[in-house]
Design an enzyme around this catalytic site. Structure first.
Site, short mmCIF file in Angstrom:
data_model
loop_
_atom_site.label_atom_id
_atom_site.label_comp_id
_atom_site.label_asym_id
_atom_site.label_seq_id
_atom_site.Cartn_x
_atom_site.Cartn_y
_atom_site.Cartn_z
CG HIS A 158 -2.06 -0.95 1.09
ND1 HIS A 158 -2.61 -1.26 -0.13
CD2 HIS A 158 -2.74 -1.68 1.99
CE1 HIS A 158 -3.60 -2.13 0.06
NE2 HIS A 158 -3.69 -2.40 1.34
CE LYS A 590 -13.01 5.74 1.31
NZ LYS A 590 -14.16 6.26 0.55
#
Length: 931
Positions: A158, A590
């Site tokens: 990532h 999120k």
């Protein structure tokens, strides 16, 4: 804020504790050397400029002084682009050197603790074993634990690892030289040489480019990931195993050889969810590079051990097996005719070289003395090492059987010829498209994508259990179908060449139904990774990943329905009746914010534990945690102990992402400590009772449900329901500029869009970390707690209940501890400067005002619940670390604001762009867990 304790009180104490004096001295030493380099390379005026900015930024932080802010603005506004780049680089390197000193001090303190014979510390295996044995458990319980345990940190690519490997290598050199000064009594000449080495390394740092000129390719990510096996894993994992076995021997009176339960996994090169650059060729390359590294390491170790084992049969005896191994060696040198151990190891080396060549690798070590038969599998290599070890033990050479030979044997057992198990990953939507086309082309059945979940299952079950392939070699398929099938064919090839353990898992992103699992089963069947028949066999684990709030709430029902399918249970039987489930921390955060996401994850684990017990299936949870608290990060030890009772059960996998990989595993000693912490926490979470709630559980769960609901509402109201919030986010953070930073191969958004829904969780959190507001790690908590306390009346009943929950419940303790850490790293003064970049003044005032108000409220209620008066009051080590770093990170933020203002006003000069990216790099590296 005047009624609240200052957030900086714990950071700005003037006295220096004696135990912290060495780290202060090291920081001063490195800072002085960098300052000298700066003077030499850039001149005295640049040095003075850097020092002026640093001192003014410190005043602004301590006092929020408008005068200091004005002075800072005056200095920054007058900087030329060239001078700005030099200043940014100076503060970035100051910050990194401070981190090096901090890491060294951490190691120094731990060694001092061990030398003093002090009791084992929390997070150590020694303390975990003592706690288990003192609880009444016996050696059999520990033996049983290790027999079935799985502890696996999994490296991912990532894109928040901002450091170049060249810089990381240089920093490791500095760390080694600094460590040498503290551990050895150096002569004056040695001290001068050491200082010259430090100055040379710092000069190299200064003269090395900090940014990559091009975006990282997946091949680069594979290469970078493998570096940590060289730095740490290949040497420190075997040492940790040996340490655990020695501890067990001292406590149990026996010397058990524990199974290889601790393994390092990897997604790098096989995670194609949203990354079009991960192809079949890339994945095969990843497996080949991993294997080549493992064999290269084994050959080097065997050669070194063989050089040392010069034992002559005239003085020591040997087992018959060892004599046969020596006789089978291609070594016929007369000078070694009486040295059976050396000849045996030369023969082992020759077999490893032959194995490496057969697997297609280039031999980088010395050439073997003659031809030999390659090993069919890694355990045959382990078998030969066991022959050497047994013979040494049988003939009064026990000490020689330990040490490097013992570690090599363990490395071969753990890492095999594949080094690390690769996980494949793809999004469920892609599987749906591929399966729909296969049905349409191969079975002439159209409309799969339009079917309901209930209608899909019969189609899928029929084809999964049928030996007839759905794919026809005589038909043409879309590029999507072809690429997905090529990936799975490459997986088959990897398993054939390197063994089943080389690629054991297939993860399904965004799982929300049973059909998502069966679609993958069908694709595996089409490529030979699932064999049909009366007793079907799966050759990889199918791992559903539940990510959003809605998916977490529904995961129990999905698994219940899946386990109710007789054919799937047959497939599970071929995987030892173990089902792995992955839970996504990033997207759930999120989607719903910090508090709600953590509670939904806890509930999901609780529900999964019940469902798996109902169906008598063994659960292995895979935690998709990021570096930041906003993506599930935080101390691993506390996080594991805070899991719901029964959810760990000896088996856990956890992702290690972004810059956290470097901070945890670049240094071997710190790396071993972090691995030990994972093991210790898993032992304690499995074998000790961690259910202190009893009858209070229902009350606590109800309170958390209420808090989570209110926090979710507050968070979503800000992020998804406030008009103009997308614009505020785009303008008050460096999100667009982060996209230009060459730190990862994967695009930052799933599709071309400014919508937050389409943005990946990693750049979302990364952006808020860089601008120091960090709302993913705390927003909504204050509103939720305040509403709860007010509803419970003025008698303090609600607040007292929350305090009780914090005192007695590991989940609540970890939740607030992580938020405490995030709030300590936030800086509303700096965040307000980023807010000024928002061109719409009304929008800026409204949204930043809400963020500031919620921050004040969250801080107030954190102190009220925990009873503390300062941030990080119970974590002085982290408080010291932040205190040491902020004088170098804060100026980077201030510089970044000025640079963003210039860039967005039309100054797109290369120096401005480069300086912006340097500040992003520097802030992220300084914060250490930014994404």
């Amino acid at each position: 804020m005047s009624s609240l304790p200052s957030r900086n009180e714990s950071f700005e104490k003037n006295h220096i504790d004696d135990k912290d004096r060495p780290v202060k001295d090291d920081i001063r030493l490195l800072g002085r050397m960098l300052g000298d380099t700066l003077r030499e390379q850039e001149g005295e005026p640049t040095f003075d400029l850097v020092e002026s900015i640093r001192q003014t930024a410190i005043r602004f932080r301590r006092e929020q002084d408008p005068k200091a802010r004005h002075e800072l603005d005056m200095i920054l506004n007058q900087l030329s682009n060239k001078a700005t780049v030099s200043v940014v680089r100076a503060f970035s390197h100051f910050s990194q050197l401070s981190n090096i000193a901090e890491d060294l001090h951490h190691n120094r303190r731990r060694r001092s603790h061990l030398r003093a014979g002090s009791p084992p510390q929390a997070g150590s295996v020694a303390l975990a074993l003592d706690r288990v044995l003192s609880s009444g458990a016996d050696g059999a319980a520990l033996t049983g634990f290790f027999a079935k345990a799985v502890v696996s940190p999994v490296l991912t690519a990532h894109p928040t690892e901002v450091q170049r490997r060249s810089l990381l290598d240089c920093q490791l050199t500095i760390a080694h030289l600094l460590n040498e000064r503290g551990r050895m009594q150096l002569t004056p000449d040695e001290l001068r040489n050491n200082e010259e080495g430090l100055r040379s390394a710092i000069q190299i740092l200064w003269q090395t480019r900090m940014l990559r000129p091009e975006r990282l390719s997946v091949y680069d990510e594979i290469k970078n990931g493998l570096a940590y096996y060289r730095y740490t894993f290949l040497t420190e994992v075997p040492r940790l195993y040996a340490e655990i076995e020695d501890l067990l021997e001292r406590r149990m009176g026996a010397a058990p050889l524990i199974p290889p339960f601790l393994r390092i996994g990897s997604w790098i090169g096989a995670d194609r969810d949203g990354n079009p650059f991960v192809t079949d060729e890339v994945m095969l390359h990843a497996a080949e590079r991993q294997s080549a590294l493992a064999l290269d390491y084994y050959m080097g170790e065997v050669h070194q051990i063989g050089r040392r084992l010069s034992l002559t049969e005239r003085l020591v005896g040997v087992d018959d097996e060892l004599a046969e191994l020596a006789e089978a060696s291609p070594d016929r040198a007369p000078s070694r005719a009486d040295e059976p151990y050396r000849r045996a190891l030369i023969g082992i080396y020759a077999r490893l070289a032959a194995t490496s060549q057969e697997l297609g690798h280039v031999i980088r070590q010395r050439r073997p003395v003659g031809p030999a038969e390659p090993y069919a599998e890694s355990m045959a290599f382990v078998h030969d090492l066991d022959i050497v070890i047994r013979s040494l033990k049988h003939h009064k050479s026990d000490l020689l059987a330990r040490g490097d030979l013992r570690h090599l044997r363990r490395a071969a057992e753990v890492f095999g010829f594949h080094l690390a198990p690769l996980d494949m990953r793809q999004h469920s939507n892609v599987h749906e498209q591929v399966v729909a086309e296969l049905f349409e082309r191969g079975a002439h059945r159209k409309g799969y994508a339009g079917l309901t979940e209930a209608e899909r299952l019969p189609w899928l079950l029929t084809e999964v259990s049928s030996p007839r392939p759905l794919r026809s070699p005589y038909l043409d398929y879309s590029e999507l179908v072809q690429s997905e099938l090529r990936i799975l064919q490459a997986a088959t090839e990897i398993q054939r060449r390197f063994g089943r353990a080389a690629l054991p898992n297939y993860i399904i992103s965004k799982t929300d139904g049973v059909s998502d699992v069966l679609e993958v089963a069908l694709l595996l069947k089409e490529t030979g990774l699932l064999q049909t028949g009366e007793t079907p066999r799966l050759h990889v684990n199918i791992v559903p990943l539940f990510e959003t709030i809605a998916d977490l709430r529904g995961c129990g029902l999905v698994m219940d329905e899946l386990f109710s399918l007789p054919y799937y249970r047959k497939l599970l039987d071929s995987r030892d009746n173990v089902q792995e489930v992955m839970l996504g921390y990033s997207d759930s955060n999120k989607d719903g914010g910090f508090l709600a996401a953590n509670w939904e994850l806890y509930k999901a684990e609780t529900e999964l534990t019940k469902i798996f017990a109902k169906h008598k299936v063994e659960l292995r949870l895979f935690h998709g945690r990021g570096g930041t608290v906003g993506r599930g990060g935080g101390p691993s030890y506390q996080a594991i102990l805070a899991q719901p009772p029964g959810s760990v059960n000896g088996q856990i996998r956890i992702t290690e992402q972004g810059e956290v990989i470097g901070s945890k595993y670049a240094d071997p000693e710190i790396g071993r400590r972090n691995l030990e912490t994972l093991v210790a926490a898993t032992v304690e979470a499995t074998l000790l009772s961690h259910d202190p709630l009893g009858e209070r559980a229902e009350d606590y769960y109800h309170v958390m449900e209420v808090l989570a609901c209110d926090a979710l509402t507050a968070y979503r109201n800000l992020v998804y329901e406030t008009p103009g919030f997308e614009r505020y986010f785009q303008e008050s953070t460096p999100i667009r500029e982060i996209a230009g930073l060459n730190i990862g191969s994967r695009p930052p958004s799933r599709k071309q869009s400014d919508l937050i829904e389409d943005l990946r969780a990693i750049p979302w959190v990364f952006s808020w970390s860089v601008n120091r507001a960090m709302i993913p790690g705390w927003y909504g908590f204050g509103t939720a707690v305040e509403a709860f306390v007010q509803r419970e009346g003025k008698g303090g009943k609600g607040l007292e209940l929350l305090r009780e929950m914090h005192r007695t419940w590991p989940f609540m303790q970890t939740l607030l501890s992580n938020m405490d850490m995030v709030l300590a790293k936030t800086d509303m003064g700096i965040a307000s400067r980023y807010a000024e970049l928002v061109s719409d003044i009304g929008l800026r005032k409204e949204i930043f005002g809400r963020i500031q108000k919620e921050w004040d409220c969250s801080l107030k209620w954190l102190f009220a619940v925990t009873g503390r008066t300062e941030l990080l009051q119970d974590n002085p080590t982290l408080a010291r670390s932040i205190r040491n770093r902020t004088p170098y990170i804060d100026p980077l933020n201030h510089l970044q604001v000025e640079l963003l203002r210039r860039y967005r006003s039309g100054d797109t000069a290369d120096a401005v762009t480069r300086a912006i990216q340097l500040t992003i790099n520097g802030v992220a590296a300084g914060l250490r867990n930014s994404g």
